[in-house]
Design an enzyme around this catalytic site. Structure first.
Site, PDB file in Angstrom:
ATOM      1  N   HIS A 107       2.531 -10.255  -5.067  1.00 28.41           N
ATOM      2  CA  HIS A 107       3.022 -10.701  -3.785  1.00 28.41           C
ATOM      3  C   HIS A 107       3.339 -12.414  -3.903  1.00 28.41           C
ATOM      4  CE1 HIS A 107       2.283  -7.196  -1.933  1.00 28.41           C
ATOM      5  NE2 HIS A 107       1.183  -7.440  -1.616  1.00 28.41           N
ATOM      6  N   HIS A 177       3.250  -7.483   5.932  1.00 30.74           N
ATOM      7  CA  HIS A 177       2.139  -6.562   5.463  1.00 30.74           C
ATOM      8  C   HIS A 177       1.348  -6.387   6.705  1.00 30.74           C
ATOM      9  CE1 HIS A 177      -0.253  -4.654   2.683  1.00 30.74           C
ATOM     10  NE2 HIS A 177       0.562  -5.268   1.525  1.00 30.74           N
ATOM     11  N   GLU A 316       5.713  -1.133   3.968  1.00 24.00           N
ATOM     12  CA  GLU A 316       6.524  -2.699   3.466  1.00 24.00           C
ATOM     13  C   GLU A 316       7.739  -2.544   3.189  1.00 24.00           C
ATOM     14  OE1 GLU A 316       3.359  -4.317   0.727  1.00 24.00           O
ATOM     15  OE2 GLU A 316       2.143  -2.410   1.308  1.00 24.00           O
TER      16      GLU A 316
HETATM   17  C1  BGC Z   1      -0.128  -3.530  -2.965  1.00 21.75           C
HETATM   18  C2  BGC Z   1      -1.421  -3.228  -2.934  1.00 21.75           C
HETATM   19  C3  BGC Z   1      -2.155  -4.330  -2.632  1.00 21.75           C
HETATM   20  C4  BGC Z   1      -1.806  -4.599  -1.018  1.00 21.75           C
HETATM   21  C5  BGC Z   1      -2.561  -5.780  -0.490  1.00 21.75           C
HETATM   22  C6  BGC Z   1       0.340  -3.951  -1.361  1.00 21.75           C
HETATM   23  O1  BGC Z   1       1.629  -4.318  -1.049  1.00 21.75           O
HETATM   24  O2  BGC Z   1       0.876  -2.530  -3.176  1.00 21.75           O
HETATM   25  O3  BGC Z   1      -1.748  -2.575  -4.386  1.00 21.75           O
HETATM   26  O4  BGC Z   1      -3.519  -4.008  -2.784  1.00 21.75           O
HETATM   27  O5  BGC Z   1      -0.492  -4.753  -1.094  1.00 21.75           O
HETATM   28  O6  BGC Z   1      -2.388  -6.846  -1.376  1.00 21.75           O
END
Ligand code: BGC
Length: 351
Positions: A107, A177, A316
């Site tokens: 991210h 998210h 997402e």
């Molecule tokens: C990821 C996960 C992660 C989550 C929160 C998702 O997009 O694929 O692995 O734990 O985001 O950060």
């Protein structure tokens, strides 16, 4: 339509975080946060018109900036999901991003989601947040200004539009998210929600959840959501692209292969309340993540609700993870003469 702005909380450095609430003619509403240009709450009607908050979140700003709590409702960038070895190359120049998880970047390394955004415009039915990200912030090239516009329509759609300008060729992969629990009751897990994803394929991953570059069919695997069925039906089936008891945390390759063409990506339903969500996007991928990395206990969510294991499902919209390192994956670069734009729509209804 009506909008209002009020103080939410303060960050540890004293900065004030505001909530901007949009309410439509049917009484549905969304509260957006300056922190991470995020979705704090989203009140949508069930089949009897009863409103409930369908996203997980917190009453305190400090929980949002703790990455262990899963980026609840936050905008994610500059590059959502994973970057292998925390590096990538554009036209022969290598760039290094923070290895904030193992040896990779998750991210974008953090700052994008965990700072306060400015409110550029507030209308009756929309909010525009803006943020300037200087050249090489978290290792990403280009002086980038990103605007995120949220619009709530009278037919219960939340539109999320991302626009970015840059003075240098760069990579941008923004997402939101939010974790949905359409029952509005986080005592229930999302295993009973029905899901369809318009994807015949998914991206294969290694033991660190990094894409291998291969794309496989979902047919005859636990990954198959081409026909709508309960998330819980196969979530615990052992599979090469899932880890332990995490369950789904995978990128689907949407059937719409044309970047920039808005199409339906997924449908989520809670049949008890009748609430239904259609996710539409102009991007080629969607991450299905069922909150399997969240803590198994704890009630620190809004009004003592649960931001815990499998209490919300994130859908997402994105370019495939690590597509900036995998030339066969579809993606488009942001260029100085071509502002970057992408749209995701969350279309709510009840039946
Ligand atoms: C990821 C996960 C992660 C989550 C929160 C998702 O997009 O694929 O692995 O734990 O985001 O950060």
């Amino acid at each position: 339509m009506a909008s209002e702005k009020k103080l939410f909380d303060k960050l540890e450095n004293g900065e004030e975080v505001y909530l901007l609430t949009l309410t439509n003619s049917k009484g549905a509403s969304v509260s957006l946060m300056t922190l991470g240009a995020g979705i704090h709450s989203l009140n949508m009607p069930d089949r009897n018109g009863k409103m409930a908050d369908v996203v997980l979140g917190f009453d305190e700003a400090k929980h949002y900036v703790n990455p262990d709590f899963g980026y609840q409702g936050l905008a994610v960038g500059r590059w959502a999901n994973r970057i292998r070895d925390a590096k990538f190359t554009i036209d022969g120049t290598e760039y290094h991003t923070p290895a904030n998880q193992g040896t990779w970047t998750l991210h974008g390394g953090g700052r994008f989601s965990f700072t306060n955004w400015e409110v550029k415009e507030l209308g009756d039915d929309y909010v525009v947040f803006t943020r300037f990200s200087p050249d090489m912030e978290d290792g990403f090239p280009g002086n980038v200004t990103m605007d995120i516009k949220y619009t709530l329509t009278n037919d219960n759609t939340l539109k999320i539009e991302y626009t970015a300008t840059t003075d240098k060729k760069t990579v941008i992969n923004p997402t939101n998210h939010a974790y949905f629990n359409l029952s509005g009751d986080s005592r229930k897990t999302i295993e009973g929600h029905y899901l369809q994803i318009n994807a015949n394929e998914f991206t294969e991953t290694d033991s660190s959840q990094l894409p291998t570059g291969e794309i496989s069919t979902v047919k005859e695997t636990m990954m198959d959501f081409t026909e709508m069925h309960k998330i819980g039906d196969n979530i615990d089936v052992a599979f090469r692209a899932t880890i332990g008891d995490v369950g789904y945390d995978n990128n689907y390759c949407l059937n719409n292969k044309e970047i920039g063409r808005l199409s339906q990506a997924a449908i989520l339903e809670d049949r008890e309340s009748g609430r239904r969500l259609e996710v539409w996007t102009d991007l080629p991928g969607i991450q299905l993540y069922c909150g399997g990395w969240l803590e198994k206990t704890g009630d620190i969510g809004k009004g003592n609700s649960f931001v815990t294991y499998r209490r919300g499902v994130a859908l997402e919209t994105q370019f495939y993870p690590d597509s900036l390192n995998i030339p066969s994956f579809p993606m488009k670069y942001a260029q100085p003469d071509k502002p970057f734009y992408t749209i995701t729509e969350l279309r709510f209804s009840a039946k």
